[in-house]
Each structure stands twice: as structure tokens, then as C-alpha cells.
Design a protein around this motif. Structure first.
Motif, PDB file in Angstrom:
ATOM      1  N   LEU A 189     -33.816  11.935-105.904  1.00 15.35           N
ATOM      2  CA  LEU A 189     -33.097  11.634-106.930  1.00 15.35           C
ATOM      3  C   LEU A 189     -33.741  10.800-108.094  1.00 15.35           C
ATOM      4  N   LEU A 190     -34.328   9.475-107.502  1.00  6.52           N
ATOM      5  CA  LEU A 190     -34.972   8.873-108.330  1.00  6.52           C
ATOM      6  C   LEU A 190     -36.343   9.361-108.989  1.00  6.52           C
ATOM      7  N   GLU A 191     -36.908  10.010-108.234  1.00  5.47           N
ATOM      8  CA  GLU A 191     -38.235  10.898-108.769  1.00  5.47           C
ATOM      9  C   GLU A 191     -37.802  11.651-109.853  1.00  5.47           C
ATOM     10  N   LYS A 192     -36.556  12.483-109.674  1.00  5.72           N
ATOM     11  CA  LYS A 192     -36.133  13.415-110.857  1.00  5.72           C
ATOM     12  C   LYS A 192     -35.403  13.210-111.579  1.00  5.72           C
ATOM     13  N   GLY A 193     -34.956  11.900-111.745  1.00  2.02           N
ATOM     14  CA  GLY A 193     -34.269  11.233-112.862  1.00  2.02           C
ATOM     15  C   GLY A 193     -32.571  11.304-112.695  1.00  2.02           C
ATOM     16  N   PHE A 194     -32.480  10.839-111.613  1.00  2.00           N
ATOM     17  CA  PHE A 194     -30.762  10.890-111.473  1.00  2.00           C
ATOM     18  C   PHE A 194     -30.445   9.447-110.841  1.00  2.00           C
ATOM     19  N   ASP A 206     -24.778   9.160 -95.207  1.00  2.65           N
ATOM     20  CA  ASP A 206     -25.248  10.576 -95.782  1.00  2.65           C
ATOM     21  C   ASP A 206     -25.921  10.454 -97.001  1.00  2.65           C
ATOM     22  N   ALA A 207     -27.202  11.137 -97.268  1.00  6.81           N
ATOM     23  CA  ALA A 207     -27.783  10.687 -98.333  1.00  6.81           C
ATOM     24  C   ALA A 207     -27.127  11.358 -99.743  1.00  6.81           C
ATOM     25  N   PRO A 208     -26.949  10.865-101.083  1.00  4.03           N
ATOM     26  CA  PRO A 208     -26.567  11.379-102.183  1.00  4.03           C
ATOM     27  C   PRO A 208     -27.167  12.542-102.542  1.00  4.03           C
ATOM     28  N   ARG A 209     -26.606  13.492-103.325  1.00  6.50           N
ATOM     29  CA  ARG A 209     -27.360  14.779-103.632  1.00  6.50           C
ATOM     30  C   ARG A 209     -26.553  15.189-104.927  1.00  6.50           C
ATOM     31  N   LEU A 210     -27.429  16.081-105.614  1.00  5.80           N
ATOM     32  CA  LEU A 210     -27.004  16.886-106.708  1.00  5.80           C
ATOM     33  C   LEU A 210     -27.248  18.362-106.392  1.00  5.80           C
ATOM     34  N   ILE A 211     -25.945  18.954-106.540  1.00  6.53           N
ATOM     35  CA  ILE A 211     -25.743  20.269-106.124  1.00  6.53           C
ATOM     36  C   ILE A 211     -25.835  21.282-107.197  1.00  6.53           C
ATOM     37  N   ASP A 212     -26.853  22.405-107.376  1.00  6.19           N
ATOM     38  CA  ASP A 212     -26.848  23.018-108.573  1.00  6.19           C
ATOM     39  C   ASP A 212     -26.881  24.575-108.298  1.00  6.19           C
ATOM     40  N   LEU A 213     -25.589  25.026-108.577  1.00  5.51           N
ATOM     41  CA  LEU A 213     -25.300  26.609-108.230  1.00  5.51           C
ATOM     42  C   LEU A 213     -25.305  27.306-109.562  1.00  5.51           C
ATOM     43  N   THR A 214     -26.255  28.570-109.488  1.00  2.00           N
ATOM     44  CA  THR A 214     -26.642  29.182-110.733  1.00  2.00           C
ATOM     45  C   THR A 214     -25.935  30.795-110.383  1.00  2.00           C
ATOM     46  N   TRP A 215     -25.381  31.365-111.251  1.00  2.00           N
ATOM     47  CA  TRP A 215     -25.082  32.898-111.166  1.00  2.00           C
ATOM     48  C   TRP A 215     -25.029  33.586-112.299  1.00  2.00           C
ATOM     49  N   GLY A 216     -25.539  34.777-112.559  1.00  2.00           N
ATOM     50  CA  GLY A 216     -25.541  35.525-113.631  1.00  2.00           C
ATOM     51  C   GLY A 216     -26.778  35.565-114.550  1.00  2.00           C
ATOM     52  N   THR A 217     -27.123  36.396-115.213  1.00  2.00           N
ATOM     53  CA  THR A 217     -28.264  36.467-115.981  1.00  2.00           C
ATOM     54  C   THR A 217     -27.870  37.091-117.465  1.00  2.00           C
ATOM     55  N   ASP A 218     -26.756  37.401-117.934  1.00  2.00           N
ATOM     56  CA  ASP A 218     -26.324  37.829-119.235  1.00  2.00           C
ATOM     57  C   ASP A 218     -24.865  36.974-119.755  1.00  2.00           C
ATOM     58  N   GLY A 219     -24.944  37.024-120.843  1.00  2.00           N
ATOM     59  CA  GLY A 219     -24.059  36.503-121.480  1.00  2.00           C
ATOM     60  C   GLY A 219     -24.004  35.000-121.789  1.00  2.00           C
ATOM     61  N   VAL A 315     -21.880   8.863-111.612  1.00  2.97           N
ATOM     62  CA  VAL A 315     -22.392  10.059-111.052  1.00  2.97           C
ATOM     63  C   VAL A 315     -22.418  11.128-112.135  1.00  2.97           C
ATOM     64  N   LEU A 316     -21.278  11.043-112.673  1.00  2.00           N
ATOM     65  CA  LEU A 316     -20.993  12.245-113.795  1.00  2.00           C
ATOM     66  C   LEU A 316     -21.897  12.077-115.135  1.00  2.00           C
ATOM     67  N   ALA A 317     -22.134  11.110-115.273  1.00  2.48           N
ATOM     68  CA  ALA A 317     -23.067  10.607-116.266  1.00  2.48           C
ATOM     69  C   ALA A 317     -24.296  11.274-116.405  1.00  2.48           C
ATOM     70  N   ASP A 318     -25.072  11.228-115.175  1.00  4.02           N
ATOM     71  CA  ASP A 318     -26.261  11.755-115.067  1.00  4.02           C
ATOM     72  C   ASP A 318     -26.236  13.258-114.865  1.00  4.02           C
ATOM     73  N   ALA A 319     -25.142  13.688-114.161  1.00  4.80           N
ATOM     74  CA  ALA A 319     -24.964  14.960-114.140  1.00  4.80           C
ATOM     75  C   ALA A 319     -24.739  15.796-115.488  1.00  4.80           C
ATOM     76  N   LEU A 320     -23.895  15.118-116.392  1.00  8.20           N
ATOM     77  CA  LEU A 320     -23.554  15.620-117.736  1.00  8.20           C
ATOM     78  C   LEU A 320     -24.920  15.658-118.664  1.00  8.20           C
ATOM     79  N   THR A 321     -25.565  14.452-118.489  1.00  7.05           N
ATOM     80  CA  THR A 321     -26.800  14.657-119.200  1.00  7.05           C
ATOM     81  C   THR A 321     -27.617  15.722-118.991  1.00  7.05           C
ATOM     82  N   TYR A 322     -27.820  15.961-117.483  1.00  5.68           N
ATOM     83  CA  TYR A 322     -28.666  17.002-117.015  1.00  5.68           C
ATOM     84  C   TYR A 322     -28.108  18.376-117.649  1.00  5.68           C
ATOM     85  N   ALA A 323     -26.822  18.487-117.495  1.00  5.03           N
ATOM     86  CA  ALA A 323     -26.155  19.826-118.049  1.00  5.03           C
ATOM     87  C   ALA A 323     -26.438  19.987-119.528  1.00  5.03           C
ATOM     88  N   ASP A 324     -26.408  18.791-120.293  1.00  7.01           N
ATOM     89  CA  ASP A 324     -26.295  19.069-121.591  1.00  7.01           C
ATOM     90  C   ASP A 324     -27.624  19.346-122.120  1.00  7.01           C
TER      91      ASP A 324
END
Length: 460
Positions: A189-194, A206-219, A315-324
Motif C-alpha cells: 500500500l505504501l509502495e503504490k500510494g495508499f 490482519d494486514a490492511p488492503r485495498l480491494i478493487d473489483l471490476t466488471w463490464g466493458t461497455d457503457g 481510508v476513504l480519502a485514498d480510495a476516493l482519490t484513486y477512484a477519481d
């Protein structure tokens, strides 16, 4: 998966009646039914059930009360409370009043089937309902299944719902729908900017983590971000026992977006879906982050820690930055974030914040239509000064005790710079007392309203 019964010609007719329509309905019934209903004192009041026998002594039909118009205004899912009182068998709605009530009745029936039985067995609900004509059975089953997933995740205690186990639940969901999951864990997480996700979760076994689920290719691109604090001790600003007791539900935002993701994928909505869950446990150890620490976020903004119990927004701040950074067409954040929201609107309403009036209107209209109440709260910009301390860019827990939900929302907004359609939900995720279709325990809030609003929000 919660489902309706198959059509059955022998199903018992279920008559849903309000007091002002009882006489009209009775006038169309046989003398036997009229006498039986009157002899049993049935008036159509809310939750009242009258089993009408046939000539063989078995149940032939059921008259059930919905109550008057004030009962409809004061509650919802009235059929759910009736379902609990019915004997084993298959039922079909024969009389129901307004046609627009049918979807609510049918969904309420499915939601009333929920039972958290991971640790304690119990008898399954034996009464079954045939889906009413004109109601989309597949859609309601998908919605109910998503809600059941949310409830199960929240109800599971932290010893069985740690960050690795929340990750496992996301992976299972992805497998069920042919989605993809990537996870960044621990020091990576530190190496990749979270850095904020890492700081909050590093004291846990239990180590912290960022879960990233993706689905769909159109729209259009839709990103959901859910707070995944699997347990919150408060950190070094430790919570009192009275406040820590329900903290297994502090991952309720993650549970809700995963449930909503199931609905979206099961219904195959034409979107490019992404779900981001920062999964941590806010624990106490020698390496826990401290009050007065200044942390640097993924966005480069510095944050002064004035309360380690205000960890969710970190934790949301880093996740929202990544999403944005990906500039999605819509970005939705869900979190059990502040007690101030509960003081403001109580446990039943899901308050949300957005600067997009069209998004707000779509949500409010959808919430009324699907009986999933939400309430718009203000991004009151003059309060920005409250989250600006002297020594850093932002304060994670401004003092004074005022506008706690608003200042938390303003904090999160600072990390969304490229996405116009952004909404943050400050949900409770818990039903404190049993109500129709909502047993005491974990509860999804806002997901059904979002699902119904998405076609308008994203021009689907």
C-alpha cells in the motif's frame, strides 16, 4: 437466492385489505365468508390476519389488514409482517388495493425471508408467495439477494469478517459474476500510494488492503467506494464499551456497495462497474497511528490526526482519490461514518451529500418509488474552515461538536476533483429494532434507491 413460488392453481388467495375497502370486498364474497370474517372481528387494521376455512376445514383464503392511510404513511412493507403469521402453504395476492403497491408487497415478502443462521440453526419460513402479475420477479429476486449479502456481511462478527475474509467475500462475488478482483495488501500500500489506508490498518494482526473489483466493458463508468473498517476500537482514542459494541458493522459501507454490485451485475446493467473497498481494522498496538500525527494522503494533502477514531474518512480519502483519477461518470461513496448523522436523521434515513442537483433529484424520486428512504444533506462550503487546522491541509476530527456529518463529508469532497457526479452516503447500516422486512441487525441503506436512479443518472 430468495425467490418466489412457481405458479400453483391450488395456492391460497391472499386478500390485502384496508378498513375503508372492507365492506366493498365483503359484498362480493359468499355468505359463509361474510359471516366468518365478521364473527372473527376482522376490521382490516394493520397486521391483522383472518384465516378463512373451506368446507373441508382447511385454509381456503386469507384476509389480511394493511391498516388505514396513516399506517401506510408511518411504515412500509406491511405484507412482510403478515407473512410471518401465515401457516405453511403457497399464496397468491388476490386483492391488493392500489396497483403500485404490488412491487412493494412482493419485495417486502422476499425481504421477510431473511434469517441470519450462520451460528444458530432455525426453521426456514414455510409460507411461499407467487409473484404477482406485472411484477418483475427476476429483478426483485436480484435486489433481495443483494440485500441478503449486505446483511450477512454486516451481521458476521469481526472474528469471521476480518480484512482477509472481506476480501474473500468480494472474490466470491466476483467469481459468481465473472468479474475481476485485484488486491493491494500490507506494505505494498505504501509502495503504490495508499498511505492513509496503511496508517489506519497497520496496527492490526490482519494486514490492511485495498480491494478493487471490476466488471463490464461497455457503457458509462460507475465507481462505488465502501468503507471497510472490519472492526473499530477507536485506535489510541479508544472507544468506550458502549460505543464499541456494534463496531462489527463499521464495514457496513463496504457491505452495502458489494450488495449493490450484486444487484447491478445480476441484472446485467450496461455499465462499467468498479468497486473499491479499503479493508482495515482500526486496532491498538505499538505501531498504531497517534493523535497529532500528520499524515500525507495519496492526493498529497496533509492531514492532522486529532482523533484516531475518525479513521473512516482517512481510508476513504485514498480510495476516493484513486477512484477519481479514472474520472468515472459517477462516483458513489458509502460509509458508516459519523454518529452525528444518526443524531440528525435517526437510524432509518440514509443521509447523502452531493453538489449535483440532478443526481439528488433522481435519488429522492427513486427512494420514494422503491421505499428506500434517503435525505439530502448540505455540502455547506462555509464550514470548510472547520476542517483546516493550523499545521496541515486538513483536520480529520475538528473540535467543537457541531456539524460532524457535514464536516466529514466536506473532508471527503476534498479528494474528489475530477468527477462531477459524486455522492457520499453517511449510513447507519443497522436496524436497532425489528420492523417489517427488516429484522434487528445488519441493513442495507440507499442501495435500492441508487439502483433505481442509475438509468437516469447515467443515461442508460
Amino acid at each position: 437466492m430468495p425467490t418466489f413460488a412457481a405458479p400453483d392453481a391450488s395456492a391460497h388467495p391472499l386478500h390485502l385489505l384496508r378498513p375503508d375497502r372492507l365492506d366493498s370486498w365483503l359484498s362480493d364474497q359468499s355468505t359463509h365468508v361474510q359471516r366468518w370474517v365478521k364473527a372473527n372481528g376482522f376490521t382490516g387494521r394493520e397486521g391483522e390476519v383472518c384465516l378463512i376455512p373451506g368446507t373441508d376445514g382447511g385454509v381456503d383464503a386469507i384476509a389480511a389488514g394493511l391498516g388505514d392511510t396513516s399506517a401506510a404513511a408511518r411504515g412500509r412493507f406491511h405484507l412482510a409482517s403478515i407473512a410471518q403469521k401465515l401457516p405453511e402453504g403457497t399464496y397468491k395476492i388476490a386483492s391488493h388495493g392500489e396497483a403500485e403497491d404490488l412491487q412493494e408487497h412482493a419485495l417486502g415478502w422476499l425481504l421477510s425471508r431473511y434469517k441470519f443462521n450462520r451460528y444458530k440453526s432455525g426453521e426456514p419460513h414455510s409460507a411461499k408467495l407467487i409473484c404477482p402479475d406485472g411484477v418483475d420477479a427476476d429483478r426483485l429476486s436480484a435486489i433481495a439477494a443483494g440485500e441478503f449479502l449486505t446483511r450477512d456481511l454486516i451481521n458476521t462478527p469481526a472474528n469471521d469478517m476480518s480484512p482477509p475474509q472481506l476480501e474473500a467475500a468480494a472474490r466470491q462475488l466476483a467469481q459468481n459474476h465473472d468479474a475481476q478482483v485485484d488486491v493491494i495488501t500490507g506494505e505494498a500500500l505504501l509502495e503504490k500510494g495508499f498511505p492513509l489506508v496503511h496508517a489506519v490498518g497497520r496496527a492490526s494482526a490482519d494486514a490492511p488492503r485495498l480491494i478493487d473489483l471490476t466488471w463490464g466493458t461497455d457503457g458509462p463508468a460507475l465507481t462505488l467506494v465502501g468503507k471497510g473498517v472490519c472492526f473499530d476500537t477507536g485506535g489510541l482514542n479508544i472507544k468506550p464499551a458502549s460505543s464499541m459494541g456494534l463496531m462489527k458493522k463499521d464495514m457496513g459501507g463496504a457491505a452495502t456497495v458489494l450488495g449493490l454490485a450484486h444487484m447491478i451485475m445480476a441484472l446485467k446493467l450496461p455499465v462499467r462497474l468498479r468497486v473499491l473497498v479499503p479493508a482495515v481494522e482500526n486496532s491498538i498496538s505499538s505501531n498504531a497511528f497517534r493523535p497529532q500525527d500528520v499524515l500525507i494522503s495519496r492526493a498529497g494533502k496533509t492531514v492532522e490526526i486529532n482523533n484516531t477514531d475518525a479513521e473512516g474518512r482517512l481510508v476513504l480519502a485514498d480510495a476516493l482519490t484513486y477512484a477519481d483519477e479514472a474520472k468515472p461518470d459517477a462516483l458513489i461513496c458509502m460509509a458508516t461514518l459519523t454518529g452525528a448523522a444518526r443524531v440528525a436523521v435517526g437510524p432509518d434515513l440514509a443521509p447523502f451529500y452531493t453538489d449535483d442537483d440532478e443526481l439528488a433529484q433522481a435519488l429522492q424520486h427513486a427512494a420514494k418509488a422503491v421505499r428506500d428512504p434517503v435525505w439530502r444533506m448540505p455540502f455547506h462550503t462555509p464550514y470548510e474552515t472547520m476542517i483546516e487546522p493550523a499545521v496541515a491541509d486538513l483536520d480529520n476530527a475538528p473540535g467543537g461538536g457541531f456539524a460532524g456529518s457535514i464536516t466529514a463529508a466536506l473532508f471527503l469532497r476534498r479528494f474528489v476533483e475530477h468527477t462531477a457526479k459524486f455522492a457520499h452516503f453517511d449510513i447507519y447500516g443497522w436496524q436497532p429494532n425489528p420492523l417489517p422486512a427488516r429484522p434487528k441487525g445488519g441493513l442495507g441503506q440507499g442501495a435500492r434507491a441508487l439502483l433505481d436512479a442509475l438509468p437516469k443518472v447515467l443515461n442508460l
